[in-house]
Design an enzyme around this catalytic site. Structure first.
Site, PDB file in Angstrom:
ATOM      1  N   GLY B  33      46.297  39.748  49.843  1.00 22.36           N
ATOM      2  CA  GLY B  33      45.813  39.868  48.474  1.00 22.36           C
ATOM      3  C   GLY B  33      44.321  40.124  48.519  1.00 22.36           C
ATOM      4  O   GLY B  33      43.651  39.790  49.506  1.00 22.36           O
ATOM      5  N   TYR B  34      43.798  40.700  47.432  1.00 19.11           N
ATOM      6  CA  TYR B  34      42.403  41.110  47.412  1.00 19.11           C
ATOM      7  C   TYR B  34      41.573  40.257  46.445  1.00 19.11           C
ATOM      8  O   TYR B  34      41.899  40.168  45.264  1.00 19.11           O
ATOM      9  CB  TYR B  34      42.306  42.588  47.036  1.00 19.11           C
ATOM     10  CG  TYR B  34      42.920  43.467  48.113  1.00 19.11           C
ATOM     11  CD1 TYR B  34      42.134  43.970  49.138  1.00 19.11           C
ATOM     12  CD2 TYR B  34      44.287  43.727  48.146  1.00 19.11           C
ATOM     13  CE1 TYR B  34      42.682  44.725  50.158  1.00 19.11           C
ATOM     14  CE2 TYR B  34      44.850  44.481  49.167  1.00 19.11           C
ATOM     15  CZ  TYR B  34      44.039  44.975  50.167  1.00 19.11           C
ATOM     16  OH  TYR B  34      44.593  45.709  51.187  1.00 19.11           O
ATOM     17  N   LEU B  35      40.500  39.660  46.971  1.00 18.57           N
ATOM     18  CA  LEU B  35      39.504  39.014  46.108  1.00 18.57           C
ATOM     19  C   LEU B  35      38.713  40.096  45.395  1.00 18.57           C
ATOM     20  O   LEU B  35      38.343  39.954  44.232  1.00 18.57           O
ATOM     21  CB  LEU B  35      38.544  38.155  46.936  1.00 18.57           C
ATOM     22  CG  LEU B  35      39.122  36.892  47.568  1.00 18.57           C
ATOM     23  CD1 LEU B  35      38.054  36.194  48.404  1.00 18.57           C
ATOM     24  CD2 LEU B  35      39.632  35.934  46.478  1.00 18.57           C
ATOM     25  N   LYS B  87      46.895  41.209  42.637  1.00 20.45           N
ATOM     26  CA  LYS B  87      46.369  42.174  43.617  1.00 20.45           C
ATOM     27  C   LYS B  87      46.915  41.832  45.001  1.00 20.45           C
ATOM     28  O   LYS B  87      46.164  41.606  45.943  1.00 20.45           O
ATOM     29  CB  LYS B  87      44.832  42.130  43.630  1.00 20.45           C
ATOM     30  CG  LYS B  87      44.173  42.644  42.350  1.00 20.45           C
ATOM     31  CD  LYS B  87      42.700  42.263  42.290  1.00 20.45           C
ATOM     32  CE  LYS B  87      42.549  40.785  42.002  1.00 20.45           C
ATOM     33  NZ  LYS B  87      41.154  40.322  41.916  1.00 20.45           N
TER      34      LYS B  87
END
Lengths: 154, 154
Positions: B33-35, B87
């Site tokens: 997942g994307y920060l 995300k």
């Protein structure tokens, strides 16, 4: 491991004159840099405070923000820190008791020498609104982007 | 601690048919997942691969990118992971020996079920250019944003 997830409610002031008794207060030398720092408030920050290291994710703008912070090892910090080049700042932070709260005073260094800003954090928006600053605090700059650490680091 | 700082040179292909002998290859279930995930290639990614956790910073676009990666503890990962909501993606990664290199085959799951992409990493741009794909690889999609993990996770 210091892991915190909370919504931040705070007010920020310029410091008119430094309060008395600073020498007896808690104090830390802070270096911080940004892996990511966007106009919409999204940021990923690395910080060295004294001998402690952390990574903080923030999202949102204004006096209520989402924040997630994890402690890092020195090795993790050192591996990521080079990516913050050109997006760094250094400051000395004093923590000063004020009634039932603690005020953080940040004395900036290097190209921001002379800038001194105070921040107070609150549990509720009502308390933030009702806060009466002591006379050593000057202009209320809460939410003023000129005094955001993101901008000061760019 | 697995800390790597390098410039990435890779080529990416669609997979026409799965190669033979997959069952004997190294395999890992990956959730990532994307920060942060921006159009200009800046990303901060969290990944769980098997029992390992990592945070990766990437900057740049195309087949040469800067990448910094640190291992995380499960506790660090768990504290940051909620911020990647919306995300994320899941895939099974196979690592297949091919000559002196290793090809990574990613079999995507959930809403990308059916998509299979192969990636090969090179030490030099010249080697990347000269690579001749085996017949089980299909279209060359190197740099095609439709097959970036960033886009697939959004």
């Amino acid at each position: 491991m210091n892991v915190s997830t909370h919504r931040e409610i705070e007010r920020k002031f310029l410091v008119r004159k430094m309060p008395d008794g600073l020498t007896s207060c808690s104090r830390a030398e802070i270096s911080q840099g940004y892996l990511v720092s966007l106009d919409d408030g999204l940021q990923v920050r690395l910080r060295k405070s004294g001998e402690g290291f952390s990574l903080t994710y923030k999202r949102g703008i204004g006096n209520v923000r989402e924040e997630r912070e994890v402690e890092l090892t020195a090795e993790q910090f050192d591996a990521l820190w080079p990516a913050t080049e050109g997006k760094r700042l250094a400051k000395t932070r004093y923590e000063i008791p004020l009634g039932e709260h603690t005020v953080e005073i940040d004395v900036y260094h290097e190209r921001h020498e002379g800038l001194i800003v105070a921040e107070e954090e609150f549990d509720e928006e009502e308390a933030a609104k009702n806060f009466r600053p002591p006379d050593w605090l000057g202009d209320d700059v809460t939410g003023d982007p000129r005094y955001s650490n993101q901008l000061l680091a760019s």
